[in-house]
Design a protein around this motif. Structure first.
Motif, short mmCIF file in Angstrom:
data_model
loop_
_atom_site.label_atom_id
_atom_site.label_comp_id
_atom_site.label_asym_id
_atom_site.label_seq_id
_atom_site.Cartn_x
_atom_site.Cartn_y
_atom_site.Cartn_z
N ILE A 359 0.81 -1.22 0.00
CA ILE A 359 0.00 0.00 0.00
C ILE A 359 0.85 1.27 0.00
O ILE A 359 0.57 2.20 -0.77
CB ILE A 359 -0.97 -0.02 1.19
N GLU A 398 -8.83 1.39 -1.25
CA GLU A 398 -8.33 0.63 -0.09
C GLU A 398 -8.72 1.37 1.18
O GLU A 398 -7.89 1.92 1.89
CB GLU A 398 -6.81 0.48 -0.18
N SER A 401 -6.95 1.04 4.62
CA SER A 401 -5.59 1.55 4.81
C SER A 401 -5.59 2.80 5.69
O SER A 401 -4.56 3.12 6.30
CB SER A 401 -4.94 1.88 3.45
#
Length: 723
Positions: A359, A398, A401
């Protein structure tokens, strides 16, 4: 003072700057009395804030607040005690969008409604993500022989690996966990690639909950990642090579080849760190080296992030531009700066893929692509708007995250650095500065960057890792020139030359630079003497830090520093925690109690997962056995120096007596109802199953104990439901 001229068409209109009356004599306000001086200062602050808001609005910086509004929505959804109805979330989003549309001709209404819409989008993101990628959570262990597809290899230290499995099948059918994917630990080392199929005996077990309140929540992250269980493989493992996963297989083989070549040349220790810099594989880095670099404030060097992407892509950009500029004809015919920017984008994308597409690397690649795209388009590259765009992209694709340390650390550092850049640019436009030597300027820039990034990430580092690294500025000042001018250029050159077998010399320089970095880290650690005054922060500190970052990012004037400055006393007075008096594990027998200045176990073993997390989270030494505890086969009794008695009940025969003499009763059994009447507090099996680990503060005989539990919202979709 600022006034806003009305404008029917634009809503906000143009900002008219009017001089705010101030005393000519700086001491005049004080001479009139402290109250008058305070009123004057408050009025001046209000005028400055009003002017800063008008400036931000006229510069269209409301867009910068969009990712913060979405993060606020994510947090609001996360902390709800129960799962909200999807219809309620849809209605909330619809109302915000309708308000934004109907108020499009009035800027204030439109911008407020858009922020509300971003908040609503944030609340909807996780349910949508769960519907697309989520999974049910395994509730009880399963054991059998299974066949599954290997999706990824997430860890490999040579002695064990971790695989992500999907399409799990087996016989009998009732033993097959009804989940999308599972994370399985496999002993040994296997050559596998995504798309391969394995057949093995596997024990699946539920994903564990947090070990401490506010700790890392594996259940939350795993659910939205589609991982519904953990597992361990036993015995012989059969691997059948699959024909799928072409690109993924190629990438995996390339990463494995690069790692093997680096380790073969530089050895396990130095080569392991070098492999982490190139391929993102940190499995060979020892805990001693991790702690060494963390103590010197340079742990960020071994985790691929914006620093590495910037250095690698920036080096390629500079080299391509320099080489093209050597030809006068090329420089005249072609836009070499834009070509170099394209090469920078390609390099960043390649590095992101080789590093495993973690990420932080993906986030940094998006940011760099925006910067280089701005160069290609002839626009300003380093802007807060680019940060907001990158943030929105990561949050949408995402959303979990946001709750991870890597996202918080990297965006806090980027926002602070670009804010400092914007302030410095405005300062340079106003004044002329004398020329400094390049070496001095470099050292000052490194020191300034280190201080700004360190301060911006201080709260997040202290919360997630209980580390503040007060000597980190010195560590970065010593290490960053090595990383910038030797380490990452050598890593880039060696990797580019690896296909033709000429990587030996660049990789040797990479190894030398890593040894120099470790020496610098050791020097800083010895100089600091282990001094690291880390506070114990509550989750509320992260919310205060988020608001301070939003304030810092939104404004352009010096008013932007008020937010971070105000965050310091807020965190100091309202966001600090103390180590609890009683520690109760949910999945082991561990029970630790504070008596006086010492914390010791009265049940369970030390150095387990739970006790290790307790020691790290609360910066507390937990001793093996409490000498004052009286234990037998029926349980334990301890009267602490704080004047209360705690009982651990192991047998039903002990409830009658222990509940009468103890203030706090802890049991892994189901306590009888009369026990809760006799004792001040009872924690039994159902409490531990539903709410996980318990941390208890004794507040004296006149106040009830304070209870903090590891599992918040036990009925949420990512929790394992208990009967």
């Amino acid at each position: 003072m600022c006034t806003i001229a009305p404008n029917e068409r634009k809503g906000w209109g143009r900002a008219k700057m009017v001089d705010f009356p101030v005393a000519k004599n700086p001491g005049q306000g004080r001479a009139a009395g402290p109250l008058a001086w305070l009123v004057a200062r408050a009025a001046a602050l209000y005028a400055g804030l009003r002017a800063a808001i008008v400036d931000a609005v006229t510069q269209r910086r409301n867009f910068i607040l969009f990712p913060f509004a979405m993060i606020a929505g994510l947090i609001a959804y996360r902390v709800l005690p129960d799962e909200p109805a999807l219809t309620s979330l849809a209605v909330l989003l619809g109302i915000a969008l309708v308000a934004a549309w109907t108020g499009r001709d009035r800027a204030l209404v439109r911008e407020t409604a858009l922020l509300a819409a971003m908040f609503a989008v944030g609340m909807v993101l996780l349910p949508v993500h769960a519907a697309l990628f989520g999974t049910p959570m395994l509730e009880a262990p399963r054991y059998g022989t299974y066949t599954a597809r290997i999706e990824a290899v997430t860890y490999d230290d040579g002695s064990q690996q971790r695989w992500i499995l999907s399409d799990i099948a087996g016989t009998p059918d009732w033993t097959v966990p009804e989940i999308r994917m599972a994370r399985v630990t496999v002993p040994g080392s296997y050559t596998v690639s995504p798309g391969d199929t394995l057949t093995a005996r596997i024990r699946f077990y539920p994903v564990p909950p947090p070990a401490v309140p506010g700790g890392y929540d594996s259940q939350f992250i795993s659910h939205f990642d589609g991982i519904g269980a953990y597992g361990t493989a036993f015995g012989d493992i059969e691997i059948e090579q699959g024909g799928e996963g072409g690109l993924a297989r190629i990438v995996k083989d390339v990463r494995a080849t690069i790692t093997a070549r680096i380790v073969a040349q530089l050895g396990e220790r130095i080569g392991g760190i070098a492999a982490a810099l190139v391929t993102g594989d940190q499995s060979r880095i020892t805990e001693e080296d991790r702690e060494l670099m963390a103590s010197a404030g340079i742990a960020h060097v071994i985790a691929i992030s914006g620093l590495h992407l910037t250095l690698v892509a920036g080096t390629m950009f500079a080299c391509v531009r320099f080489l093209l500029s050597l030809s006068h004809g090329l420089a005249q015919r072609f836009p070499i700066k834009k070509i170099a920017a394209g090469a920078g984008i390609a390099t960043a994308l390649a590095y992101m893929v080789i590093s495993g597409m973690v990420i932080p690397a993906v986030r940094s690649t998006i940011m760099l692509a925006l910067i280089f795209a701005a160069i290609i388009a002839g626009r300003q590259a380093l802007t807060m708007r680019n940060v907001a765009i990158a943030g929105l992209a990561i949050i949408v694709f995402e959303p979990t995250s946001v709750f991870r340390a890597s996202f918080q650390l990297s965006f806090a550092a980027v926002i602070a650095l670009i804010s400092a850049f914007e302030l410095a640019r405005r300062h340079r436009e106003d004044r002329e500065h004398p020329q400094r030597g390049r070496a001095l300027a470099l050292m000052l820039d490194i020191a300034t960057t280190s201080v700004i990034a360190g301060l911006a990430t201080l709260v997040f580092s202290a919360y997630h890792f209980q580390q503040t690294a007060p000597f980190g500025v010195l560590g970065n000042l010593m290490v960053m020139p090595i990383v910038t001018f030797v380490m990452m250029p050598a890593a880039l050159l060696g990797t580019l030359l690896l296909p033709i077998g000429l990587e030996a010399l660049p990789y040797a320089a990479l190894g030398w630079s890593i040894e120099a970095m470790l020496w610098c880290a050791g020097f800083v650690r010895d100089l600091s003497g282990g001094f690291d005054p880390s506070p114990i922060l509550s989750p509320l500190a992260l919310g205060v830090a988020l608001l301070a970052l939003a304030w810092l990012a939104y404004f352009r004037t010096r008013m932007r520093v008020i937010g971070p400055i105000a965050a310091v006393p807020l965190i100091a007075f309202f966001c600090l925690e103390q180590a609890p008096d009683i520690f109760i594990a949910d999945q082991s027998q561990a029970l630790a109690v504070r008596s006086g200045d010492r914390v010791a176990l009265i049940a369970g073993r030390n150095n387990t997962f739970a006790t290790t997390i307790w020691s790290e989270r609360y910066i507390t030494v937990i001793e093996d056995a409490h000498p004052a505890a009286g234990c037998d086969s029926r349980g334990c009794i301890l009267t602490t120096e704080d004047g209360y008695t705690i009982a651990l009940v192991k047998s039903r025969d002990a409830f009658d007596e222990d509940c009468r003499i103890a203030d706090i009763v802890v049991t892994r059994l189901t306590a009888p109802p009369q026990c809760a009447v006799a004792a001040t507090l009872v924690i039994n099996a159902s409490d531990l199953a539903r709410h996980g680990a318990h941390m208890i503060d004794w507040n004296g005989p006149d106040l009830p104990p304070t209870i903090r539990t590891a599992i918040d919202g036990p009925s949420r979709r990512w929790r394992i439901q208990t009967q």
